[in-house]
Design a protein around this motif. Structure first.
Motif, PDB file in Angstrom:
ATOM      1  N   ILE A   1      25.473   3.454  -8.582  1.00 25.46           N
ATOM      2  CA  ILE A   1      25.963   4.754  -9.035  1.00 25.46           C
ATOM      3  C   ILE A   1      24.916   5.399  -9.945  1.00 25.46           C
ATOM      4  N   ASP A   2      24.576   6.658  -9.635  1.00 21.11           N
ATOM      5  CA  ASP A   2      23.568   7.363 -10.435  1.00 21.11           C
ATOM      6  C   ASP A   2      23.726   8.858 -10.193  1.00 21.11           C
ATOM      7  N   MET A   3      23.627   9.636 -11.237  1.00 17.42           N
ATOM      8  CA  MET A   3      23.825  11.082 -11.121  1.00 17.42           C
ATOM      9  C   MET A   3      22.508  11.859 -11.030  1.00 17.42           C
ATOM     10  N   ASP A   4      21.381  11.140 -11.115  1.00 13.84           N
ATOM     11  CA  ASP A   4      20.079  11.809 -11.219  1.00 13.84           C
ATOM     12  C   ASP A   4      19.415  12.051  -9.872  1.00 13.84           C
ATOM     13  N   THR A   5      18.448  12.978  -9.891  1.00 12.72           N
ATOM     14  CA  THR A   5      17.577  13.147  -8.730  1.00 12.72           C
ATOM     15  C   THR A   5      16.167  12.696  -9.110  1.00 12.72           C
ATOM     16  N   ILE A   6      15.343  12.475  -8.098  1.00 10.58           N
ATOM     17  CA  ILE A   6      14.024  11.868  -8.304  1.00 10.58           C
ATOM     18  C   ILE A   6      13.018  12.893  -8.833  1.00 10.58           C
ATOM     19  N   ASP A   7      12.284  12.489  -9.878  1.00 11.49           N
ATOM     20  CA  ASP A   7      11.250  13.320 -10.484  1.00 11.49           C
ATOM     21  C   ASP A   7       9.897  12.659 -10.229  1.00 11.49           C
ATOM     22  N   VAL A   8       8.830  13.470 -10.225  1.00 10.32           N
ATOM     23  CA  VAL A   8       7.511  12.908  -9.916  1.00 10.32           C
ATOM     24  C   VAL A   8       7.109  11.838 -10.941  1.00 10.32           C
ATOM     25  N   SER A   9       7.566  11.986 -12.196  1.00  7.60           N
ATOM     26  CA  SER A   9       7.178  10.998 -13.215  1.00  7.60           C
ATOM     27  C   SER A   9       7.920   9.667 -13.047  1.00  7.60           C
ATOM     28  N   ASN A  10       8.822   9.566 -12.059  1.00  3.21           N
ATOM     29  CA  ASN A  10       9.496   8.291 -11.773  1.00  3.21           C
ATOM     30  C   ASN A  10       8.626   7.373 -10.914  1.00  3.21           C
ATOM     31  N   LEU A  11       7.634   7.996 -10.221  1.00  2.00           N
ATOM     32  CA  LEU A  11       6.951   7.264  -9.153  1.00  2.00           C
ATOM     33  C   LEU A  11       6.055   6.129  -9.648  1.00  2.00           C
ATOM     34  N   ASN A  12       5.737   6.096 -10.945  1.00  2.58           N
ATOM     35  CA  ASN A  12       4.871   5.013 -11.433  1.00  2.58           C
ATOM     36  C   ASN A  12       5.627   3.712 -11.591  1.00  2.58           C
ATOM     37  N   ARG A  13       6.933   3.711 -11.324  1.00  5.37           N
ATOM     38  CA  ARG A  13       7.685   2.462 -11.468  1.00  5.37           C
ATOM     39  C   ARG A  13       8.896   2.356 -10.550  1.00  5.37           C
ATOM     40  N   GLN A  14       9.471   3.483 -10.145  1.00  5.11           N
ATOM     41  CA  GLN A  14      10.684   3.422  -9.330  1.00  5.11           C
ATOM     42  C   GLN A  14      10.274   3.318  -7.872  1.00  5.11           C
ATOM     43  N   PHE A  15       9.994   2.077  -7.471  1.00  6.54           N
ATOM     44  CA  PHE A  15       9.209   1.806  -6.270  1.00  6.54           C
ATOM     45  C   PHE A  15       9.956   2.020  -4.959  1.00  6.54           C
TER      46      PHE A  15
ATOM     47  N   PHE B   1      11.071   4.913  -4.255  1.00  8.29           N
ATOM     48  CA  PHE B   1      10.914   6.342  -4.033  1.00  8.29           C
ATOM     49  C   PHE B   1       9.462   6.702  -3.727  1.00  8.29           C
ATOM     50  N   ARG B   2       9.293   7.717  -2.862  1.00  8.29           N
ATOM     51  CA  ARG B   2       7.958   8.223  -2.535  1.00  8.29           C
ATOM     52  C   ARG B   2       7.875   9.697  -2.925  1.00  8.29           C
ATOM     53  N   ARG B   3       6.675  10.223  -2.897  1.00  7.74           N
ATOM     54  CA  ARG B   3       6.472  11.616  -3.278  1.00  7.74           C
ATOM     55  C   ARG B   3       7.399  12.561  -2.502  1.00  7.74           C
TER      56      ARG B   3
ATOM     57  N   LYS C   1      18.804   9.817  -6.496  1.00  7.07           N
ATOM     58  CA  LYS C   1      18.250   8.460  -6.615  1.00  7.07           C
ATOM     59  C   LYS C   1      19.119   7.424  -5.914  1.00  7.07           C
ATOM     60  N   ALA C   2      20.433   7.504  -6.135  1.00  8.94           N
ATOM     61  CA  ALA C   2      21.322   6.470  -5.588  1.00  8.94           C
ATOM     62  C   ALA C   2      21.215   6.422  -4.065  1.00  8.94           C
ATOM     63  N   VAL C   3      21.221   7.601  -3.436  1.00  6.63           N
ATOM     64  CA  VAL C   3      21.210   7.669  -1.971  1.00  6.63           C
ATOM     65  C   VAL C   3      19.880   7.148  -1.412  1.00  6.63           C
ATOM     66  N   THR C   4      18.770   7.581  -2.002  1.00  8.37           N
ATOM     67  CA  THR C   4      17.451   7.178  -1.518  1.00  8.37           C
ATOM     68  C   THR C   4      17.232   5.674  -1.713  1.00  8.37           C
ATOM     69  N   ALA C   5      17.611   5.174  -2.882  1.00 10.18           N
ATOM     70  CA  ALA C   5      17.422   3.751  -3.180  1.00 10.18           C
ATOM     71  C   ALA C   5      18.250   2.888  -2.226  1.00 10.18           C
ATOM     72  N   ALA C   6      19.504   3.292  -2.005  1.00 14.54           N
ATOM     73  CA  ALA C   6      20.382   2.512  -1.123  1.00 14.54           C
ATOM     74  C   ALA C   6      19.798   2.465   0.289  1.00 14.54           C
TER      75      ALA C   6
ATOM     76  N   GLY D   1       0.811  -1.217   0.000  1.00 14.32           N
ATOM     77  CA  GLY D   1       0.000   0.000   0.000  1.00 14.32           C
ATOM     78  C   GLY D   1       0.844   1.267   0.000  1.00 14.32           C
ATOM     79  N   GLU D   2       2.065   1.181   0.543  1.00 12.85           N
ATOM     80  CA  GLU D   2       2.939   2.362   0.578  1.00 12.85           C
ATOM     81  C   GLU D   2       3.365   2.814  -0.817  1.00 12.85           C
ATOM     82  N   LEU D   3       3.184   1.953  -1.807  1.00 14.29           N
ATOM     83  CA  LEU D   3       3.692   2.263  -3.142  1.00 14.29           C
ATOM     84  C   LEU D   3       2.882   3.327  -3.865  1.00 14.29           C
TER      85      LEU D   3
END
Lengths: 533, 428
Positions: B77-91, B93-95, B102-107, A89-91
């Motif tokens: 390793i990743d140079m990008d930051t999170i965008d709202v359009s990533n949220l439909n798949r890059q699970f 990450f949250r709003r 991205k690298a720091v949050t994902a890790a 649900g968190e997704l």
């Protein structure tokens, strides 16, 4: 752009707002919160499925957290349904999740109509008996004219994954053919406005810029008409004639830079294919559901019938399907391109209007309100009418009770195009093994002792199917299945989670074409197969 | 309370937790008779350093999969930051994470969810790391959407191979997706077909001829290109367009729409404008899951030898039914990165250097942006510095036959290329 469009931008480019709306009104049931089950739900929650319900009576074990990302150390010992429901649900804050910590069989005993709330049921880690029960209920509900409930049965065994889809009928309008295929140019049979357009170009012009910008459609139309004038009104019939037409086009080129002639040359062969109603669409028109409409007929079949009536009205349609109305890009001046585009679009609109009239007649005959079917729906249907797809799945009961013996024999023989059929046999044999022993092959420590037992189940199955081929299922492979011991491996769960969620998205949005009916992946050889068993 | 939790570190707990995988690693196989189920394999999985390049749609999946395969030392390793359009798949990450690396949050997410794993983030470009960094890893998995980055890591890893030292060979597993389709492949640098070997499988880079955009627009895309390529510099001078800034996109949209109206062209929308200028590729969680899992399954098989790994390419398509095609892509003899012979090109001697340049920009297996040319160390045309560019510019309009002879080998360099391309040109 609103927040939701921003979030879903990358997927809306695939299935549009209609597809998204379908997803958002769907409610998915997951039976058993296995790793693969949760991976499937993950890929559906992220793009914004409406609701999901997890049914699982179990509690979280160490091996669960080892393969399921939607459980962690804190979940140990707690309800698997609850824990996975919460972490899934968190997704996505726009999705509603529910959980029931009960066994599906007892749920169905309490309420035989339990499944009727759902659009689709995913079942994982269930025995054949339970699968047959759920599949039967879904099938029955769909047959009774209620909501269709698709049944999706997923298995993962070591490096092998399999999925079976069962739903009585799945019709797709937006099959997403390539844009090139969608263009229906009618070079062999131009409608009057199109023929007049082609005549408006001066092929003798001295202006090389103008000459180099005659749209290739006009070039093809001219050369085709010249051909017919010399060939008894017939278009090129055979390979030699088609090549001659191509040569004629080439000879009309003034310089090698006339790209428009190149485009005409490259499209000449296709232009020589006579415009006809494709055979699978003709079959659709002969379908009993198209023949005998009732007030309960789906929009798909009512519009299909209207299109058929349109095609039969040769004065209006010349016996062709409604025009798709799209054309590819081509070398041309802006004005001549835009004019050509609007000629096709106008004709397509006229065709839609004609089909719409038939729809209205049919609705009246069926005693339905005339606004039951919106013109946009008819428009989409007409645009893709050459690419419609209806899949009638075999029921699971049919698969087990009436095996396709002939096909099975050839799948086993042809290891080149069906390398994974032995895996199908082994998955079936494993269910039979379970019936005999109350556990799956290779589950325990003395796993190699199960190889002969499982081989016995394989032999019995093959005998039932009348297979006499030696070594149809290699014993090394039987050994390998016992090695796996129904172990859940996350990579395989995740792979299957991706495949199954793609299929579910296709089923729910009624866009793109789902597989029919069994998909098997072998992670050891990285190959896959689809069988209509 | 953390101290009340059962330890997951005991041997008994470990074997329960990894039950599915350990069956594979503890049991022998008749299909893969060479596999020996020895305890060292499990130890190797726990200690091997794995590098994940990209923490986007594929990267998030890859990190999760590796962690749940039992790998414990994972770098991303990743140079990008999170965008709202990533949220439909890059699970991972949250709003609330929008804007964070991205690298720091994902890790951090994977470290918290999967006990015992350490994911180390590197918030930088892959080009910022040197060979010493890449040498530390046992396997490298790429989940990238950029051809340029893939070419760079591929050329770097091929360049690192020392035939005398097997440790310098780093298996590279590469995945890519578009819509319902994708591919996964295994590259053994120097041994099997490399990324550069297969450049000709890519489709022609999308782009429209300048004269169409300027004079004969027909499609909404032509109007959008006009707005971004021709009209933007006219109106904004030196200021570069920021395609992540909605104000800039809005300006492009309105400008393109006005042009479309003038020419009676339909179909310019905000979404299409964004799609064209950002070259957006449709992406969904499901396809990323398939391809990432396939990559990680191959990594697992390479690391454990418990089954045969992919040799060397698998394509997946879900548009019409489900179809996979597994095959061996052939190494190219004249591959500019891993090949043994010179890359040859047949070209007309009466064509100009500029025509050769345009050809190399459009050719799928070259995909250059701003190539510079030299012959035997002598520059023929250089994009920079400015004075040199101006001095050599007249060469662009000269026929090739005036600049060198047929069969000569010229060097081509380009900012998108991590190597200099030696090109033998034979006049035809």
């Amino acid at each position: 752009m609103d927040a939701k469009t921003q979030k879903y931008d990358r997927q809306l480019r695939l299935w549009g707002s209609d597809g998204q709306e379908a997803l958002e009104s769907a409610h998915i049931l997951l039976v058993n919160a296995t790793a693969v089950g949760c991976e499937i739900l993950k890929n559906l929650v992220l793009p914004g499925i409406g609701q999901y319900t997890v049914v699982d009576q179990g509690t979280v074990t160490l091996s669960d957290i080892g393969s399921n990302f939607f459980l962690d150390q804190d979940s140990l010992g707690k309800s698997r349904a609850q824990q996975t429901c919460e972490l899934l649900g968190e997704l996505n804050e726009d999705v509603q999740g529910h959980w029931v910590a009960k066994d599906i069989v007892s749920l169905l005993e309490e309420n035989p109509n339990y499944l009727s709330d759902f659009t689709l049921v995913i079942a994982t880690a269930i025995t054949l008996k339970v699968a047959e029960k759920i599949a039967g209920l879904c099938w029955q509900a769909s047959q009774d004219g209620g909501n269709q409930i698709s049944f999706v049965w997923v298995k993962t065994v070591g490096l092998i994954g399999a999925v079976r889809i069962a739903v009585p009928e799945h019709a797709v309008i937006e099959t997403h053919p390539d844009n090139e295929k969608l263009a229906d140019l009618r070079i062999d049979s131009p409608f009057p406005e199109l023929a007049a357009y082609a005549k408006s170009f001066d092929f003798n012009t001295q202006d090389s810029l103008e000459f180099g910008h005659i749209p290739y459609v006009a070039i093809l139309l001219k050369y085709m008409e010249d051909w017919r004038a010399e060939h008894d009104s017939k278009i090129p019939q055979n390979y030699a004639e088609k090549n001659q037409l191509k040569a004629n086009i080439r000879s009309g080129m003034r310089t090698i830079d006339d790209e428009n002639f190149d485009e005409a040359f490259n499209s000449a062969l296709r232009a020589c294919n006579p415009t006809v109603v494709p055979s699978n669409i003709k079959e659709l028109f002969q379908d009993p559901k198209c023949e005998a409409l009732t007030a309960k007929s789906t929009h798909f079949w009512i519009i299909a019938r209207a299109v058929r009536d349109f095609v039969e009205d040769k004065e209006k349609s010349s016996g062709f399907l409604p025009l798709s109305g799209t054309i590819p890009d081509m070398k041309a001046q802006t004005d001549s391109y835009v004019t050509l585009q609007s000629i096709y679009k106008t004709k397509a609109k006229q065709d839609v209007q004609e089909v719409m009239n038939h729809v209205k007649c049919l609705l009246e005959r069926l005693g339905l309100a005339s606004d039951t079917i919106a013109v946009q729906e008819v428009e989409t249907f007409c645009k893709f009418s050459a690419f419609l797809k209806v899949i009638r799945y075999r029921s699971i009961a049919d698969e087990y009770l009436n095996p396709k013996k002939k096909e099975i024999a050839s799948w086993l023989e042809d290891s080149y195009s069906s390398p994974l059929f032995p895996q199908y046999v082994l998955l079936r044999a494993s269910d039979a093994f379970y019936d005999d022993h109350g556990r799956y092959p290779g589950e325990g420590e003395n796993w190699e002792e199960d190889v002969d037992q499982l081989d016995h189940n394989v032999t019995t199955l093959l005998q039932d199917w009348g297979i006499t081929q030696e070594n149809a299922v290699p014993k090394d492979l039987t050994h390998e299945i016992c090695r796996y011991g129904v172990g859940s491996i996350h990579n395989i769960a995740s792979f299957m989670g991706g495949v199954v969620s793609q299929e579910i998205i296709k089923l729910i949005t009624h866009q793109y074409i789902p597989m029919n009916n069994t998909f098997i992946f072998d992670g050891a050889s990285s190959v896959s197969n689809v069988f209509d068993v | 309370m953390a101290d009340m939790q059962p330890s997951l570190d005991t041997e008994a707990a470990e074997s329960q937790r990894w039950a599915g995988i350990y069956k594979l690693l503890d049991r022998s196989s008749l299909i893969h008779p060479k596999f020996e189920p020895v305890p060292e394999i499990k130890e190797f999985v726990k200690s091997a350093k794995i590098l994940v390049i990209g923490a986007g749609g594929l990267g998030c999946e890859i990190l999760k999969n590796l962690a749940l395969t039992g790998f414990k030392d994972i770098h991303v390793i990743d140079m990008d930051t999170i965008d709202v359009s990533n949220l439909n798949r890059q699970f991972l990450f949250r709003r609330a994470d929008v804007g964070s690396p991205k690298a720091v949050t994902a890790a951090a997410f994977v470290n918290k969810r999967v006990q015992g794993v350490t994911v180390t983030p590197h918030y930088c470009k892959i080009q910022d790391k040197d060979e010493d960094f890449y040498r530390e890893f046992a396997i490298i998995i790429c989940g990238l959407d950029s051809i340029e980055a893939r070419r760079w890591i591929n050329a770097t890893l091929v360049g690192m191979v020392d035939p005398e030292d097997p440790d310098t060979l780093k298996p590279l597993i590469d995945g890519g997706t578009e819509g319902f389709k994708g591919q996964a492949r295994v590259i053994l640098p120097g041994m099997s077909s490399c990324y550069e070997c297969s450049m000709d499988m890519l489709s022609k880079p999308t782009g429209f001829p300048l004269c169409t955009i300027a004079n004969t627009p027909r499609l909404p895309e032509h109007c959008i290109e006009w707005a971004s390529v021709l009209e933007w510099p006219n109106q904004h001078g030196e200021r570069k367009m920021d395609t992540d800034d909605p104000k800039d996109i809005q300006w492009l949209y309105e400008t393109a729409l006005a042009r479309a109206k003038q020419y009676n062209i339909q179909g310019v929308t905000y979404s299409l404008t964004q799609g064209v200028v950002k070259n957006i590729i449709p992406a969904i969680a499901a396809t990323n899951a398939i391809i990432a899992a396939s990559c990680c399954n191959e990594a697992f098989k390479i690391a454990t030898t418990s089954a045969k790994y992919l040799d060397n390419y698998m394509m997946y398509s879900g548009n019409d039914s489900v179809y996979t095609y597994t095959f061996q892509h052939q190494k190219k003899d004249d591959c500019p990165v891993c090949g043994q012979s010179t890359t040859k090109l047949e070209f007309r001697g009466d064509k100009t250097l500029e025509e050769l340049m345009d050809y190399l920009k459009e050719k799928p297996d070259a995909q250059m942006k701003k190539p510079s040319f030299s012959l035997g160390g002598k520059p023929l045309y250089m994009q920079a510095p400015k004075q040199l560019e101006e001095a050599l510019r007249p060469n662009l309009s000269k026929p090739l036959a005036e600049l060198f002879s047929s069969g000569d080998e010229i060097s081509v360099t380009d900012s998108t290329l991590p190597f200099s391309l030696q090109l033998q040109i034979d006049f035809v």
